[in-house]
Scaffold this motif. Structure first.
Motif, PDB file in Angstrom:
ATOM      1  N   UNK A   4      80.898 -21.270 -60.944  1.00 41.71           N
ATOM      2  CA  UNK A   4      80.872 -19.974 -60.262  1.00 41.71           C
ATOM      3  C   UNK A   4      79.610 -19.267 -60.758  1.00 41.71           C
ATOM      4  N   UNK A   5      78.523 -19.780 -60.302  1.00 43.22           N
ATOM      5  CA  UNK A   5      77.221 -19.300 -60.780  1.00 43.22           C
ATOM      6  C   UNK A   5      76.491 -18.525 -59.678  1.00 43.22           C
ATOM      7  N   UNK A   6      76.027 -19.284 -58.679  1.00 42.04           N
ATOM      8  CA  UNK A   6      75.229 -18.666 -57.615  1.00 42.04           C
ATOM      9  C   UNK A   6      76.035 -17.594 -56.870  1.00 42.04           C
ATOM     10  N   UNK A   7      77.296 -17.904 -56.608  1.00 44.10           N
ATOM     11  CA  UNK A   7      78.126 -16.950 -55.855  1.00 44.10           C
ATOM     12  C   UNK A   7      78.390 -15.669 -56.648  1.00 44.10           C
ATOM     13  N   UNK A   8      78.633 -15.821 -57.926  1.00 40.69           N
ATOM     14  CA  UNK A   8      78.927 -14.641 -58.758  1.00 40.69           C
ATOM     15  C   UNK A   8      77.696 -13.745 -58.881  1.00 40.69           C
ATOM     16  N   UNK A  47      77.851 -30.470 -67.896  1.00 39.87           N
ATOM     17  CA  UNK A  47      77.184 -31.756 -68.157  1.00 39.87           C
ATOM     18  C   UNK A  47      75.731 -31.618 -68.598  1.00 39.87           C
ATOM     19  N   UNK A  48      75.408 -30.517 -69.242  1.00 37.80           N
ATOM     20  CA  UNK A  48      74.140 -30.377 -69.947  1.00 37.80           C
ATOM     21  C   UNK A  48      72.927 -30.430 -69.026  1.00 37.80           C
ATOM     22  N   UNK A  49      73.132 -30.106 -67.748  1.00 38.98           N
ATOM     23  CA  UNK A  49      71.989 -29.927 -66.842  1.00 38.98           C
ATOM     24  C   UNK A  49      72.471 -29.112 -65.654  1.00 38.98           C
ATOM     25  N   UNK A  50      71.608 -28.208 -65.218  1.00 41.35           N
ATOM     26  CA  UNK A  50      72.009 -27.210 -64.216  1.00 41.35           C
ATOM     27  C   UNK A  50      72.473 -27.831 -62.905  1.00 41.35           C
ATOM     28  N   UNK A  51      71.930 -29.010 -62.567  1.00 39.24           N
ATOM     29  CA  UNK A  51      72.348 -29.657 -61.319  1.00 39.24           C
ATOM     30  C   UNK A  51      73.641 -30.452 -61.507  1.00 39.24           C
ATOM     31  N   UNK A  52      74.141 -30.497 -62.732  1.00 46.98           N
ATOM     32  CA  UNK A  52      75.375 -31.239 -63.039  1.00 46.98           C
ATOM     33  C   UNK A  52      75.267 -32.717 -62.673  1.00 46.98           C
ATOM     34  N   UNK A  53      74.066 -33.265 -62.757  1.00 46.56           N
ATOM     35  CA  UNK A  53      73.920 -34.715 -62.526  1.00 46.56           C
ATOM     36  C   UNK A  53      74.580 -35.469 -63.672  1.00 46.56           C
ATOM     37  N   UNK A  74      73.066 -24.644 -49.933  1.00 51.47           N
ATOM     38  CA  UNK A  74      72.704 -25.307 -51.184  1.00 51.47           C
ATOM     39  C   UNK A  74      73.126 -24.414 -52.341  1.00 51.47           C
ATOM     40  N   UNK A  75      73.885 -24.983 -53.242  1.00 48.59           N
ATOM     41  CA  UNK A  75      74.324 -24.225 -54.413  1.00 48.59           C
ATOM     42  C   UNK A  75      74.832 -25.191 -55.474  1.00 48.59           C
ATOM     43  N   UNK A  76      74.684 -24.801 -56.720  1.00 48.87           N
ATOM     44  CA  UNK A  76      75.272 -25.610 -57.805  1.00 48.87           C
ATOM     45  C   UNK A  76      76.772 -25.330 -57.928  1.00 48.87           C
ATOM     46  N   UNK A  77      77.270 -24.380 -57.183  1.00 49.59           N
ATOM     47  CA  UNK A  77      78.688 -24.009 -57.291  1.00 49.59           C
ATOM     48  C   UNK A  77      79.570 -25.009 -56.560  1.00 49.59           C
ATOM     49  N   UNK A  78      79.753 -26.139 -57.186  1.00 47.02           N
ATOM     50  CA  UNK A  78      80.548 -27.229 -56.628  1.00 47.02           C
ATOM     51  C   UNK A  78      81.704 -27.533 -57.571  1.00 47.02           C
ATOM     52  N   UNK A  79      82.688 -28.212 -57.035  1.00 40.45           N
ATOM     53  CA  UNK A  79      83.776 -28.710 -57.879  1.00 40.45           C
ATOM     54  C   UNK A  79      83.233 -29.896 -58.662  1.00 40.45           C
ATOM     55  N   UNK A  80      83.274 -29.821 -59.980  1.00 39.19           N
ATOM     56  CA  UNK A  80      82.648 -30.862 -60.794  1.00 39.19           C
ATOM     57  C   UNK A  80      83.663 -31.839 -61.369  1.00 39.19           C
TER      58      UNK A  80
END
Lengths: 312, 312
Positions: free
Chosen positions: B150-154, B117-123, B71-77
């Motif tokens: 590149x948030x959680x990984x960095x 997108x103005x929210x940490x989960x990028x919804x 689980x990570x927010x580090x996804x291709x958006x």
């Protein structure tokens, strides 16, 4: 009878209240003043009879449409409902300094807009080992101070007490529109710079933060004092496209970035961030004016929490 | 072969990548340069062969302990994993301005620490009708720009990339303690005022906010760059009792009020709030230095998001 200093301990309060209530029922208020052992109550009596925390809250709730609410953060957070009120203090944040000053003015009931415990739900489990929390609780107990949140109800008042207090302070009450209370329409365009100067002067704020252009003219102003969820803020910006969005506390990575992108795209909305406490203090000052006639025998004092920040 | 300008459309990318991959497999890299129709690839080849977004991400993840995370927010958006990278930009916030500048420098891959997108989960469901969101998506599509968080990984890199980039910029890397990375111990006491001046100068910040005393001396400094949950912040303040807690973005009615009460009670911890974007920009600048040797054929540019605020 115990001394005045100690009479407000929980047990004494309860006894005194029960005693007064039963005497009142039995003989009527006009007789009480002649009853020698009750002379200490004379300053509240008969018109301004002593009230418990619960009675003060009941007087407030009578004025709030739909109250009591099934779910609300407006709960008694310290003290007891039974305790006799020696004086009321209104404030945004019941900080340690506000609590100290409350004790100094001889009051024991703080009506606070925001959390004493550093979270909006006032949860305390996570704080039990926190020394500041322990100190705060001990200080509140020492002075037997009750804290009741007056947040949801004050915003639900018609008009919203925080909003109306602020508008009055800014000289903007004439722009209040009950159909859309948060959106003000000024009759003539005013530069952001002038609005910044007005808020700083009237609300007593040293420095504000702006995402926008000081030279831009505004007629449509959206008021989001205190804290407001970012998704709701962004939806309001999209729906109403105000020239200026005035916020108390906001989220940098949410609303702030949306406004920054909007301006880059060509949207006009600027964002003015006042800071949380100072953005709602006029509303809690206004609560004194509003509540005092309803509890005429109890002195109400507004003690501002003030801005926690120094800008360097 | 399509022109260079259009070659990075989704289909072209896929075709080109497949083509290069199959040629590589068939004949080996050394032969490729002599293959006339592939001369455009010469500048990347053989050492610096062209990479897809996915390949760049794979190179990064090799350096991160425990990656990939479940689980990570580090996804291709935005963009596609298959697209060939023409250039990389690092930044904290992929603002509209950063996107425009990315296109200008000829890059098509933004490695962003925070949400577009103005929210940490990028919804994005809640934003579908938002004009700024629509404009941003259209601009990204127009320039065929991929954004990867590149948030959680960095932060999970050893050492934390954001922290180390900032410490290096401040000249504090010598105080880094891998046993307790966020807590720095200075060899000699330094006044808050001097630390404020240092952060402003080195991180390029015009104004910061302080809850505390400029004259107070500090040896223990806790680094909470960017955003950190208030309960975690308050727990860290209670556990480590730092002289100075340096934050990016924080919550006024949570950490700020806890620090204010703590100081009133006699605790020493001051809180320095830098603002979110500028507090992590040095870390994303450092990402260039870190990543460039790993993808030597692709130009990496740091484009700062800059501070959204004007202080008035």
């Amino acid at each position: 009878m115990k001394s005045t200093k100690n009479i407000y301990s929980d047990t004494a309060n309860l006894d005194r209240r029960k005693f007064l209530t039963s005497v009142t029922k039995a003989v009527g208020t006009s007789v009480i003043l002649t009853f020698p052992r009750l002379s200490f109550a004379g300053k509240f009596w008969p018109k301004n009879y002593a009230l418990t925390v619960q009675q003060v809250i009941a007087i407030i709730l009578k004025e709030i449409p739909g109250a009591p609410f099934a779910t609300t953060v407006d709960q008694l957070r310290t003290g007891t409902m039974d305790q006799m009120v020696t004086g009321i203090v209104t404030t945004t944040f019941p900080t340690l300094e506000v609590i100290e000053q409350t004790a100094k003015v001889g009051a024991n009931f703080i009506i606070a807009h925001e959390t004493p415990f550093y979270n909006n739900q006032d949860e305390t489990d996570w704080l039990e080992k926190d020394e500041v929390y322990q100190y705060k609780i001990a200080l509140l107990k020492k002075h037997n101070i009750a804290i009741w949140r007056f947040h949801d109800y004050w915003h639900a008042h018609k008009p919203d007490g925080i909003l109306m207090g602020t508008l009055s302070t800014l000289g903007w009450e004439k722009y209040y529109n009950p159909e859309n209370p948060r959106l003000l329409t000024l009759p003539n365009p005013v530069a952001v710079k002038a609005i910044v100067a007005l808020t700083k002067e009237k609300l007593g704020i040293s420095t504000v933060r702006l995402v926008g252009d000081l030279k831009q003219n505004c007629t449509r102003i959206y008021m989001a004092l205190g804290y407001m969820d970012s998704k709701r803020q962004i939806a309001a910006i999209e729906e109403f496209k105000p020239d200026l969005f005035i916020s108390g506390e906001t989220r940098e990575w949410e609303t702030v970035e949306r406004v920054r992108d909007g301006r880059r795209m060509g949207q006009k909305t600027s964002l003015l961030v006042l800071s949380h406490a100072v953005s709602e203090e006029a509303g809690m000052q206004y609560a004194v004016k509003w509540l005092q006639p309803k509890v005429p025998g109890i002195k109400i004092t507004h003690i501002p929490a003030k801005n926690p920040f120094t800008f360097v």
